[in-house]
Write an enzyme that holds these catalytic residues in place. Structure first.
Site, PDB file in Angstrom:
ATOM      1  N   HIS A 167       7.792  -0.823   2.201  1.00  0.00           N
ATOM      2  CA  HIS A 167       7.423  -1.230   3.563  1.00  0.00           C
ATOM      3  C   HIS A 167       6.074  -1.959   3.624  1.00  0.00           C
ATOM      4  O   HIS A 167       6.016  -3.114   4.057  1.00  0.00           O
ATOM      5  CB  HIS A 167       7.495  -0.026   4.503  1.00  0.00           C
ATOM      6  CG  HIS A 167       6.941  -0.284   5.872  1.00  0.00           C
ATOM      7  ND1 HIS A 167       7.489  -1.206   6.732  1.00  0.00           N
ATOM      8  CD2 HIS A 167       5.866   0.235   6.521  1.00  0.00           C
ATOM      9  CE1 HIS A 167       6.785  -1.233   7.856  1.00  0.00           C
ATOM     10  NE2 HIS A 167       5.794  -0.366   7.759  1.00  0.00           N
TER      11      HIS A 167
ATOM     12  N   HIS B 175      -1.899  -0.291   5.781  1.00  0.00           N
ATOM     13  CA  HIS B 175      -1.811  -0.020   7.220  1.00  0.00           C
ATOM     14  C   HIS B 175      -1.284   1.369   7.566  1.00  0.00           C
ATOM     15  O   HIS B 175      -1.589   1.898   8.618  1.00  0.00           O
ATOM     16  CB  HIS B 175      -1.021  -1.115   7.952  1.00  0.00           C
ATOM     17  CG  HIS B 175       0.465  -0.977   7.893  1.00  0.00           C
ATOM     18  ND1 HIS B 175       1.227  -1.521   6.889  1.00  0.00           N
ATOM     19  CD2 HIS B 175       1.330  -0.353   8.722  1.00  0.00           C
ATOM     20  CE1 HIS B 175       2.505  -1.245   7.113  1.00  0.00           C
ATOM     21  NE2 HIS B 175       2.602  -0.531   8.213  1.00  0.00           N
ATOM     22  N   ASP B 176      -0.506   1.993   6.681  1.00  0.00           N
ATOM     23  CA  ASP B 176      -0.003   3.329   6.978  1.00  0.00           C
ATOM     24  C   ASP B 176      -0.731   4.424   6.201  1.00  0.00           C
ATOM     25  O   ASP B 176      -0.401   5.597   6.325  1.00  0.00           O
ATOM     26  CB  ASP B 176       1.497   3.401   6.661  1.00  0.00           C
ATOM     27  CG  ASP B 176       2.332   2.737   7.751  1.00  0.00           C
ATOM     28  OD1 ASP B 176       1.872   2.706   8.906  1.00  0.00           O
ATOM     29  OD2 ASP B 176       3.433   2.256   7.439  1.00  0.00           O
TER      30      ASP B 176
ATOM     31  N   GLU C 248      -2.987   7.054   8.307  1.00  0.00           N
ATOM     32  CA  GLU C 248      -2.157   7.868   9.182  1.00  0.00           C
ATOM     33  C   GLU C 248      -1.305   8.868   8.387  1.00  0.00           C
ATOM     34  O   GLU C 248      -1.170  10.016   8.772  1.00  0.00           O
ATOM     35  CB  GLU C 248      -1.244   6.941   9.999  1.00  0.00           C
ATOM     36  CG  GLU C 248      -0.377   7.639  11.017  1.00  0.00           C
ATOM     37  CD  GLU C 248      -1.159   8.055  12.255  1.00  0.00           C
ATOM     38  OE1 GLU C 248      -2.282   7.561  12.438  1.00  0.00           O
ATOM     39  OE2 GLU C 248      -0.631   8.878  13.029  1.00  0.00           O
ATOM     40  N   ASP C 249      -0.738   8.426   7.302  1.00  0.00           N
ATOM     41  CA  ASP C 249       0.253   9.244   6.595  1.00  0.00           C
ATOM     42  C   ASP C 249      -0.305  10.123   5.484  1.00  0.00           C
ATOM     43  O   ASP C 249       0.382  10.998   4.987  1.00  0.00           O
ATOM     44  CB  ASP C 249       1.336   8.335   5.989  1.00  0.00           C
ATOM     45  CG  ASP C 249       2.175   7.664   7.070  1.00  0.00           C
ATOM     46  OD1 ASP C 249       2.116   8.135   8.220  1.00  0.00           O
ATOM     47  OD2 ASP C 249       2.865   6.689   6.759  1.00  0.00           O
TER      48      ASP C 249
ATOM     49  N   ASP D 131       4.512  -5.703  10.963  1.00  0.00           N
ATOM     50  CA  ASP D 131       4.984  -4.324  10.795  1.00  0.00           C
ATOM     51  C   ASP D 131       6.244  -4.114  11.639  1.00  0.00           C
ATOM     52  O   ASP D 131       7.267  -3.611  11.172  1.00  0.00           O
ATOM     53  CB  ASP D 131       3.848  -3.389  11.242  1.00  0.00           C
ATOM     54  CG  ASP D 131       4.194  -1.921  11.090  1.00  0.00           C
ATOM     55  OD1 ASP D 131       4.945  -1.577  10.159  1.00  0.00           O
ATOM     56  OD2 ASP D 131       3.706  -1.119  11.918  1.00  0.00           O
TER      57      ASP D 131
HETATM   58 MN    MN Z   1       4.304   0.438   9.209  1.00  0.00          MN
END
Ligand code: MN
Length: 738
Positions: A60, A85-86, A89-90, A151
């Site tokens: 992704h 970008h993730d 957060e993850d 995204d």
């Molecule tokens: Mn994403």
């Protein structure tokens, strides 16, 4: 499912290499190393995660970075931010670490991307508030929004593996906000794909059938295009410039919209495709070469003059430049031809980022898009309006087309379709807007709510006595004007409230009543004002005058015994009498519904609303519309469980209610006459003009004015005043033209 780990690793590396290959032309020294670092970090951070489809998660971020480079034209900073970008957060990776490794810029973009994640996760007002925040971030660095779009595009492309409810949710968000945003930023290819994917996930049948139809008609379409372009090609070859001709069908979604709007089958959509002629030419030759091509095309085919669009001389607000014409083919079919240069084509497809790329060479000043971003920023700065209003205003602006108009000095202004003279005034300056009494459009006098047309030249007329009115909110479409008017009204209300408070304090002192909290509370209750500010405001505006305050004295002893006035709420007659008492000489009117009409209604017994209360209408089964106070004990239940039966309602005192009527004026023309008339109307008598048309012919002056008056007495007063103006011979009333 058995996963071949080795095979998967090879696939990850191959995708990473593909990204690097695409990015290569834009990389500077050391960039490749940074990208590799970001990739390794992301790979490690997501190593145990898989997407819903079962694929390794790293696919992704890699795909999002790929879209940023290949389809938007962004650079290294964005590639790194997209890869990461993730991550925050993850995983437990912290922003501080990213800043240490990649610097402030990347960290702030990743931060923006992390923050705008749950944009649509909650209820409506939450959505709106989050969307606003998202645009705040946008004003920091536009790349946040571009990466977010990449995204979203990848998530839409891979939506198949999501459960049905999630598909619907993600698709509707996409069509509601992301596609318009892409359009506004000039990312047309992405906008079309998002729209097509939306249709695919919400109406699979329609989507498939259009796709099949496009496919089945390909051969005959290509044959037609070949015939159509044959003579043009010969001439273009002689012109001696490099060119390319494309004949691509329009997007599935736009064909579907045409079929639905015009209620026709696929076969009857005449502009299924457009022919695009792209020329390679140096910047300084662009305009003349494009018009040369136009001349060649129209030598062979007759153009429809109404369909000529010159977005080369005046680019659209999103940066789009192109020359469009629709011509009649030999078989009697209209064909749209788009003429543009390679540079313009790239901007049209890739938008803003491509714009950046050409910025150096383009001898352009601030691009239209930057102006738009400045406008968004401007709107965001006025953050005291409700978030929902903001989204509505903003969406309104996103979807509408623009109208091009000119200042008296010939400066071009771009405003949304439907904008009025008043919008234009506010666009120039808040002070010009606030003092606007009308305008001269192409030297003709028009009222402030005149809707602008393309090419209008506008001179705003102002008066130092003018100030914004509540009505004005209905006359404007731009968020800037709306915001400024609301600010002014709020400010005025505050001022009136201050005056009102002073009057009350003075009056109480005269009556020898100590202004304690209890007394003020009783006073509020006596006049049924929802809040103290409202009470002060009504006094300040003179809706409640000092004599009314005096009546409070007579009432006060009673409240000393009872906390509430002794009304038998079970007897409607008593209530009615009570209302009449409080209403006194003010014949207030209740306006109901979206259009604020005066309609039949009954007052609810549970909360006995009176003029001035905050109220709403409730449609009952047997008794028509019932009016409740918003703070009625029953209101929460009614509003939340029967929302569809609730109608807007608002008290308006006679002083504010106005009826449209017309006045005809005849006289001898002289310098300053119009000025004198408008001064009497708007300043002396505080009447709002709806429209004014004036003809003068060899010294004779004839005017028709549509205006809002309270009643016939008010109108007579006006006619009387106007008759006294020097030079006016006759003034009389006439009926509305409609
Ligand atoms: Mn994403």
């Amino acid at each position: 499912m058995v996963i071949d780990i080795e095979q998967e690793k090879r696939e990850i590396i191959s995708r990473y290499r593909k990204l690097l290959r695409k990015a290569k032309p834009i990389l500077k020294d050391g960039d490749a190393r940074l990208i590799k670092k970001a990739f390794t970090l992301s790979l490690e951070a997501h190593k145990d995660m898989r997407r819903k489809s079962g694929e390794p998660y790293i696919f992704h971020p890699l795909a999002v970075a790929q879209i940023c480079v290949e389809e938007i034209g962004l650079g290294t900073t964005s590639i790194i931010a997209a890869l990461l970008h993730d991550v925050v957060e993850d995983t437990d990776m912290e922003l501080g670490n990213i800043e240490k490794m990649f610097g402030k810029k990347v960290a702030s973009i990743v931060d923006g991307l992390t923050k705008i994640r749950g944009v649509f996760e909650h209820g409506t007002s939450q959505q709106a508030e989050n969307f606003r925040k998202m645009l705040f971030t946008l004003s920091d660095d536009v790349r946040v929004i571009l990466i977010k779009l990449a995204d979203r595009l990848h998530n839409m492309r891979t939506l198949d593996s999501m459960p049905r409810n999630k598909q619907l949710k993600v698709s509707s968000e996409t069509i509601y906000l992301y596609a318009p945003l892409a359009h506004r930023l000039g990312l047309n290819a992405i906008k079309s794909e998002l729209e097509d994917l939306y249709l695919r996930f919400t109406d699979r049948q329609a989507y498939d059938s259009i796709l099949r139809n496009i496919d089945e008609t390909r051969a005959s379409r290509n044959k037609f295009i070949k015939q159509f372009t044959q003579p043009i090609i010969e001439e273009l070859d002689e012109l001696g410039v490099e060119y390319e001709i494309k004949g691509r069908p329009k997007s599935v979604n736009s064909i579907w919209n045409k079929m639905r709007k015009q209620n026709i089958p696929f076969e009857e959509v005449y502009d299924l495709f457009a022919i695009r002629i792209i020329v390679d030419t140096p910047l300084e030759m662009e305009k003349s070469v494009c018009w040369q091509v136009y001349s060649i095309v129209t030598d062979f085919y007759t153009p429809n003059p109404d369909r000529l669009r010159d977005w080369i001389s005046t680019p659209r607000a999103n940066g789009y430049e192109s020359l469009h014409t629709t011509v009649m083919a030999k078989n009697g079919q209209w064909v749209e031809v788009q003429i543009r240069t390679r540079r313009m084509d790239e901007i049209a497809e890739k938008g803003y980022a491509a714009h950046w790329k050409y910025k150096e060479s383009a001898a352009s000043h601030e691009s239209n898009l930057e102006k738009w971003l400045a406008k968004v920023r401007d709107t965001l700065e006025q953050n005291d309006h409700s978030a929902l209003d903001f989204v509505d205003d903003f969406r309104g602006n996103l979807f509408s087309e623009e109208v091009f108009v000119f200042t008296p000095k010939g400066e071009l202004k771009t405003l949304p379709h439907g904008a009025t003279a008043l919008d234009f005034a506010f666009d120039i300056h808040t002070q010009v807007g606030s003092k606007c009494i009308g305008a001269k459009v192409n030297t003709k006098l028009v009222p402030i709510n005149y809707v602008l047309k393309n090419g209008d030249q506008i001179e705003i007329l102002t008066s130092s006595k003018q100030k914004p009115h509540e009505d004005w909110l209905r006359f404007v479409v731009t968020s800037k004007a709306k915001g400024r008017i609301k600010d002014a009204l709020k400010e005025e209300k505050k001022k009136a409230a201050e005056d009102g408070k002073e009057i009350i304090m003075r009056k109480l002192k005269q009556m020898k009543i100590e202004p304690t909290q209890t007394v003020l509370e009783q006073l509020r209750e006596f006049f049924s004002a929802p809040t103290h500010i409202d009470l002060y405001y009504r006094v300040g505006k003179g809706f409640i005058n000092p004599t009314d305050i005096k009546r409070f004295q007579e009432y006060k002893p009673a409240t000393a015994l009872k906390t509430k006035p002794g009304i038998d709420v079970s007897d409607p007659k008593v209530i009615e009498q009570e209302i009449k008492k409080v209403k006194g000489r003010y014949d207030d009117i209740l306006l109901i519904g979206e259009d604020m009409d005066v309609v039949e209604y009954k007052l609810a017994k549970c909360c006995t609303p009176i003029p001035g209360d905050d109220v709403f209408g409730f449609v009952t089964v047997n008794e028509g519309i019932k009016i409740h106070r918003t703070n009625c004990p029953n209101s929460a239940e009614l509003l939340s469980n029967h929302g569809n039966r609730v109608v807007k309602a608002k008290w308006t005192s006679q002083h504010e209610v106005a009826f449209l009527t017309g006045v005809k004026i005849k006289g001898t023309d002289r310098v300053g006459l119009i000025n004198d008339i408008s001064r009497i109307i708007s300043e002396e008598l505080k009447v709002n003009m709806s429209s004014m048309s004036i003809h003068t012919d060899s010294g004779i002056f004839e005017g028709e004015i549509m205006l809002y008056v309270n009643d016939t007495r008010h109108l007579e007063q006006l006619i009387q005043k106007l008759s006294q103006v020097e030079g006016i011979v006759k003034v009389n009333r006439f009926d509305s033209k409609e």
